[in-house]
Every structure is written in structure tokens, then in C-alpha cells.
Design an enzyme around this catalytic site. Sequence first.
Site, PDB file in Angstrom:
ATOM      1  N   HIS A  15       1.625   4.305  -2.913  1.00 59.02           N
ATOM      2  CA  HIS A  15       1.673   5.762  -2.740  1.00 59.02           C
ATOM      3  C   HIS A  15       2.915   6.335  -3.413  1.00 59.02           C
ATOM      4  O   HIS A  15       2.855   7.351  -4.112  1.00 59.02           O
ATOM      5  CB  HIS A  15       1.701   6.123  -1.251  1.00 59.02           C
ATOM      6  CG  HIS A  15       0.364   6.139  -0.595  1.00 59.02           C
ATOM      7  ND1 HIS A  15      -0.727   6.781  -1.133  1.00 59.02           N
ATOM      8  CD2 HIS A  15      -0.071   5.593   0.581  1.00 59.02           C
ATOM      9  CE1 HIS A  15      -1.770   6.637  -0.330  1.00 59.02           C
ATOM     10  NE2 HIS A  15      -1.397   5.912   0.713  1.00 59.02           N
ATOM     11  N   GLU A  25      -6.098   7.078  -1.171  1.00 55.95           N
ATOM     12  CA  GLU A  25      -6.081   5.888  -0.324  1.00 55.95           C
ATOM     13  C   GLU A  25      -6.744   4.713  -1.034  1.00 55.95           C
ATOM     14  O   GLU A  25      -6.238   3.591  -1.000  1.00 55.95           O
ATOM     15  CB  GLU A  25      -6.785   6.176   1.008  1.00 55.95           C
ATOM     16  CG  GLU A  25      -6.016   7.106   1.925  1.00 55.95           C
ATOM     17  CD  GLU A  25      -4.618   6.602   2.230  1.00 55.95           C
ATOM     18  OE1 GLU A  25      -4.440   5.391   2.466  1.00 55.95           O
ATOM     19  OE2 GLU A  25      -3.692   7.429   2.217  1.00 55.95           O
ATOM     20  N   HIS A  80       0.839  -1.205   0.000  1.00 60.04           N
ATOM     21  CA  HIS A  80       0.000   0.000   0.000  1.00 60.04           C
ATOM     22  C   HIS A  80       0.872   1.253   0.000  1.00 60.04           C
ATOM     23  O   HIS A  80       0.642   2.186  -0.788  1.00 60.04           O
ATOM     24  CB  HIS A  80      -0.900  -0.015   1.238  1.00 60.04           C
ATOM     25  CG  HIS A  80      -1.678   1.243   1.454  1.00 60.04           C
ATOM     26  ND1 HIS A  80      -2.980   1.398   1.028  1.00 60.04           N
ATOM     27  CD2 HIS A  80      -1.340   2.414   2.061  1.00 60.04           C
ATOM     28  CE1 HIS A  80      -3.410   2.608   1.352  1.00 60.04           C
ATOM     29  NE2 HIS A  80      -2.428   3.243   1.989  1.00 60.04           N
ATOM     30  N   GLU A  81       1.875   1.272   0.865  1.00 63.89           N
ATOM     31  CA  GLU A  81       2.766   2.434   0.922  1.00 63.89           C
ATOM     32  C   GLU A  81       3.595   2.554  -0.357  1.00 63.89           C
ATOM     33  O   GLU A  81       3.861   3.663  -0.835  1.00 63.89           O
ATOM     34  CB  GLU A  81       3.671   2.348   2.156  1.00 63.89           C
ATOM     35  CG  GLU A  81       2.942   2.272   3.485  1.00 63.89           C
ATOM     36  CD  GLU A  81       1.957   3.408   3.692  1.00 63.89           C
ATOM     37  OE1 GLU A  81       2.162   4.499   3.104  1.00 63.89           O
ATOM     38  OE2 GLU A  81       0.967   3.216   4.425  1.00 63.89           O
TER      39      GLU A  81
END
Length: 279
Positions: free
Chosen positions: A144, A215, A140-141
Site C-alpha cells: 500500500h 486491496e 501487504h501494508e
Amino acid sequence: MKRIFLFLATNIAVLVVINIVLAVLGINSRGGTGSLLAYSAVVGFTGSIISLLMSKFIAKQSVGAEVIDTPRTEEEAWLLNTVEAQARQWNLKTPEVAIYHSPEPNAFATGASRNSSLIAVSTGLLDHMTRDEVEAVLAHEMAHVGNGDMVTLTLIQGVVNTFVVFLSRIIANLIARNNDGSQSQGTYFLVSMVFQILFGFLASLIVMWFSRQREYRADAGAAKLVGAPKMISALQRLKGNPVDLPEEMNAMGIAGDTRDSLLSTHPSLDNRIARLKSL
């Protein structure tokens, strides 16, 4: 609500301080519309760009993150190897990997560019989650970072700040103008500050909306990288563990709020899970 208030207050305070500094230096926004727009852009983007360039340093200092240069444990080696493998899939330079001490499970990514970034995880995340769930959080990071969210968020903040300053000056110019065409300097400055605070709050709603969308996008990126079940499991784990980050870091963390709000940087965990299940 405290985090949200401080987030909004910090951005508005930066705009006000920059305006005061420029006024003290004798740099003003008088002139034509073009000059005013240029002045507004300088004020609007300066704080955002400085924050972006200093983001890794600020992040490390805020949470006391320790960058893993040489792994000392098997767990640290696994973290580095996992991030390196995910970075290769994104065709990115491997971000710095750090651990910070906190009982709450959380993680965040930051950095001035896609190839100059930092991914940090809390000790609470490593203690409370399985390897599969931690892998999903890292993915997930990494999403980003790969999506360039830090830079994009900075640009959006700069653009909305520019229009906040521009519109507040236009209105102040109209209100402070006397019947003889002269202008009260004190009234002009006071009115422009008041409208800057008001418009700053409204503009922050745009930034918050974008933050919530990024997100969802990062969740989808993680699901593509490691599979939706792992990401769903990680989010479900977060539901049972309250999390906290310093106010200035909240928008970069993985954890979300318990309910949706126009002032939330993250969608609710339930909505994020539902979105992943629909993929």
C-alpha cells in the site's frame, strides 16, 4: 453496514460543513462555469488533503498506537527488522512501525507520502498469526505504501468531491431560478445541499471500487515480496477471526468483509484468496 454509513456520512458532512463555512465568510460559487469549477475544487480537495496530512496523527490517536522507537522485546525487534527489509526492497524510507492493543488481528498503513508513512499491527495479529503470516501482512501494508495508495485515494476522493459540488450547484442554479431570472437564495442553498448528499453517496461507490482494487493490488505486491502461500495463509487466518477498527480507519485495515458489496472498502476474503491462487 454501520462502518459504511459512517464513512459516507463523514465525507458528505465534510463537504457540507466546508460549504457552510464558505457561505458564512461570504465566499460563494456565483460566476461563470470556470469560477464554479474552481470553487468546487477548493471545496472538494480541502477536506481530503487535510485528512491526508493528518492521517498518521489521526491513526495513532484512533487506536492508541505506540510507535516502536527502541525495541523492548525480541518480537518488536523482529517487526522493525522485517519492515526495514521490505522497505529496502521497495526502495523506500522505513515507515514508522507501531503496535496497538486490540484482541482482533488487524493491521493498517497510512501517511502523507510514500516516504512518510506508518504501519501498525494489533496485538491480536501478533498473538493469532505465525511469523510467516505476520510477514505477509506487513508486506501487504508495505505494498500500500509503495503503491502510493493513500495519496491516490485522496486524489480520487478530491476529484469526485469536486464534481459532486459542481453538479449539485449546476442543478441548484436551474431549479432555484425564478421566471424573471432572479434566484431564491434559500432554495438554491437547500437544493444544492440535497443534491450534494445524493451525488456524494453515488460518488462514494467510485471510491469504494477503487479501494477494493487497491486491496487486490496490495495482495499481489505482498505475494511478490514474500510469496503467495504466506499471503493466502494470512487471509485464511483472518477468515476465522472477526476484526474491527474505528470507522474512520476501516478502509486502511487488512481484513475484508465476508461478502462482496458495492459499499465495501475491501473485497471478500474468499475472492482475495481466489485471486492470489490464480497468480
